[in-house]
Design a protein around this motif. Structure first.
Motif, PDB file in Angstrom:
ATOM      1  N   SER A 240      -4.408   1.292  -5.163  1.00 10.03           N
ATOM      2  CA  SER A 240      -5.689   1.301  -4.445  1.00 10.03           C
ATOM      3  C   SER A 240      -6.802   2.022  -5.194  1.00 10.03           C
ATOM      4  O   SER A 240      -7.912   1.512  -5.304  1.00 10.03           O
TER       5      SER A 240
ATOM      6  N   SER B  74       0.533   3.681   2.058  1.00  9.38           N
ATOM      7  CA  SER B  74       0.751   4.142   3.436  1.00  9.38           C
ATOM      8  C   SER B  74       2.129   3.750   3.991  1.00  9.38           C
ATOM      9  O   SER B  74       2.843   4.621   4.517  1.00  9.38           O
TER      10      SER B  74
ATOM     11  N   GLY C  96       0.843  -1.197   0.000  1.00 11.99           N
ATOM     12  CA  GLY C  96       0.000   0.000   0.000  1.00 11.99           C
ATOM     13  C   GLY C  96       0.875   1.242   0.000  1.00 11.99           C
ATOM     14  O   GLY C  96       2.081   1.166   0.280  1.00 11.99           O
TER      15      GLY C  96
HETATM   16  C1  PLP Z   1      -3.787  11.035  -0.526  1.00  9.37           C
HETATM   17  C2  PLP Z   1      -3.682   9.606  -0.102  1.00  9.37           C
HETATM   18  N1  PLP Z   1      -2.469   9.046   0.015  1.00  9.37           N
HETATM   19  C3  PLP Z   1      -2.323   7.782   0.416  1.00  9.37           C
HETATM   20  C4  PLP Z   1      -3.423   6.990   0.718  1.00  9.37           C
HETATM   21  C5  PLP Z   1      -3.196   5.571   1.185  1.00  9.37           C
HETATM   22  O1  PLP Z   1      -3.545   4.649   0.239  1.00  9.37           O
HETATM   23  P1  PLP Z   1      -3.135   3.098   0.295  1.00  9.37           P
HETATM   24  O2  PLP Z   1      -2.362   2.854   1.527  1.00  9.37           O
HETATM   25  O3  PLP Z   1      -4.423   2.348   0.219  1.00  9.37           O
HETATM   26  O4  PLP Z   1      -2.310   2.877  -0.940  1.00  9.37           O
HETATM   27  C6  PLP Z   1      -4.710   7.530   0.597  1.00  9.37           C
HETATM   28  C7  PLP Z   1      -5.904   6.738   0.957  1.00  9.37           C
HETATM   29  O5  PLP Z   1      -6.992   7.220   1.112  1.00  9.37           O
HETATM   30  C8  PLP Z   1      -4.850   8.878   0.170  1.00  9.37           C
HETATM   31  O6  PLP Z   1      -6.039   9.453   0.031  1.00  9.37           O
END
Ligand code: PLP
Length: 381
Positions: free
Chosen positions: A228, A101, A99
């Motif tokens: 995502s 994050s 992800g």
């Molecule tokens: C601006 C932004 N960055 C990062 C993320 C994280 O996404 P993920 O960890 O699902 O790839 C999100 C999720 O809502 C987001 O809105």
């Protein structure tokens, strides 16, 4: 002495989750809720991606992978950046993560020592300051305004740069505003000096003008991206970062320690997303755009402030100050009385207080019904 460490006690929650949990509670009691607070695609992952995942399982691709990620996916990411933006990236600069994050957390960890500063827009995605604070660094905010479609002002960023400034974070298209940064502004931000971290997770979801990667303007930058949103793959937990070469080894060591590698099956699915899902993405984008156009017209008619059309992602941040001083109270009031979930602006920073974030990651029928309920409730409020 606290049993729980201070950093764990102090990290703030996502307020949107509070709204969502309250919505689930109401649903359990039999109420029908329309969800406009959601931050993830309502579409299922395209079939060609799911098929590739099944094939990888059948082939026994169920082990740890290289800590940077499978080479096939890293090469495909480089190819994607070259084809779409004309920038050359070496697969050795790419690290695949579970992800976006974790990629964000590792970049912040590699860049920010305790006391260092990072410049972030207000409003912003809540994790940005939360991660910085978690590491003992200091988020420094630059306000952006609805009259300018929430565009960052390079001059204001410059005024906030000090001896401890390590990085400037940009997110275009943006969560929560849907703002798309113009290339002129990105270019100016890139020239300011500090390393730029560019969260490009909503790239591909733009409905007019083209989006730009930070790498078109400077090499002194990190790119964050993931599968995502564009490919409707939130549950697969797949993202990546592109890093300046000197940071890759430190970040790779963090990955080895914290996560070992991203999920193998998800990585093969991600490869199919890049290679085969263009048509599916175009279809989803067309549908988002239809919803966006409808929602803009409708919320403006209802009296919410939205001076500039949001150009990307699947959100809009509307001014609701005429209804309440507290977006938190207003969001819960709307949920309980109108049975519509919305996200309070305060989740995205002090400067977003008085605003509500509406998501169009829901069907047009649900959006129509949700806004009808909201209008009816506000008319008799
Ligand atoms: C601006 C932004 N960055 C990062 C993320 C994280 O996404 P993920 O960890 O699902 O790839 C999100 C999720 O809502 C987001 O809105």
């Amino acid at each position: 002495m606290n049993r729980v460490a201070k950093r764990a006690l102090e990290i703030p929650p996502f307020i949107v989750m509070d709204v969502l949990e309250k919505a689930y509670e109401l649903e359990r009691k039999g109420h029908h809720i329309i969800h406009l607070e959601i931050g993830e695609p309502d579409f299922s992952t395209p079939e060609c991606i799911c098929e590739a995942a099944c094939e990888s399982i059948a082939k026994g691709e169920t082990h740890y992978t290289h800590s940077l990620g499978i080479i096939e996916l890293r090469e495909a990411i480089c190819e994607h950046y070259e084809k779409k933006y004309g920038v050359r990236v070496d697969p050795e600069q790419v690290l695949v993560t579970s992800g976006t994050s974790p990629a964000l957390l590792m970049i912040f960890s590699a860049l920010l020592d305790s006391g260092d500063e990072i410049i972030i827009s207000d409003p912003h995605y809540p994790c940005y300051p939360n991660f910085a604070n978690f590491l003992g660094a200091k988020p420094v905010f630059v306000n952006v305004y609805e009259e300018e479609g929430f565009q960052l002002r390079p001059k204001e960023i410059m005024e906030k740069i000090g001896p401890r400034t390590k990085a400037i974070l940009i997110n275009s298209p943006s969560n929560p505003t849907g703002n798309l940064l113009s290339s002129t502004r990105i270019k100016k931000i890139a020239a300011l000096g500090p390393t730029v971290i560019s969260d490009e997770i909503y790239h591909g979801l733009v409905y007019g003008e083209k989006e730009h990667t930070i790498l078109e303007f400077t090499d002194n930058a990190f790119v964050l991206n993931g599968f995502s949103k564009l490919y409707a793959m939130t549950g697969w937990r797949l993202g990546y970062l592109i890093s300046p070469p000197d940071f890759i080894r430190p970040i790779q060591k963090m990955q080895q320690n914290f996560f070992i590698s991203a999920g193998s099956v998800s990585q093969w699915a991600g490869l199919a997303a890049l290679k085969k899902a263009r048509h599916d993405v175009e279809q989803m984008k067309t549908i988002y755009d239809e919803r966006r156009t409808y929602m803009i017209k409708r919320v403006r008619k209802m009296g919410f402030g939205l001076p500039v059309e949001p150009a990307g992602a699947f959100y809009m941040l509307v001014n609701a100050k005429h209804l309440s001083e507290s977006s938190y109270e207003l969001a819960f009031e709307i949920l309980e009385k109108a049975k519509v979930g919305v996200t309070p602006g305060i989740d995205f920073g002090q400067n977003a207080e008085g605003y509500l974030r509406l998501s169009y990651a829901n069907s047009l029928d649900n959006i129509k019904e949700g806004l009808k309920r909201l209008e009816k409730y506000l008319n008799r409020r």
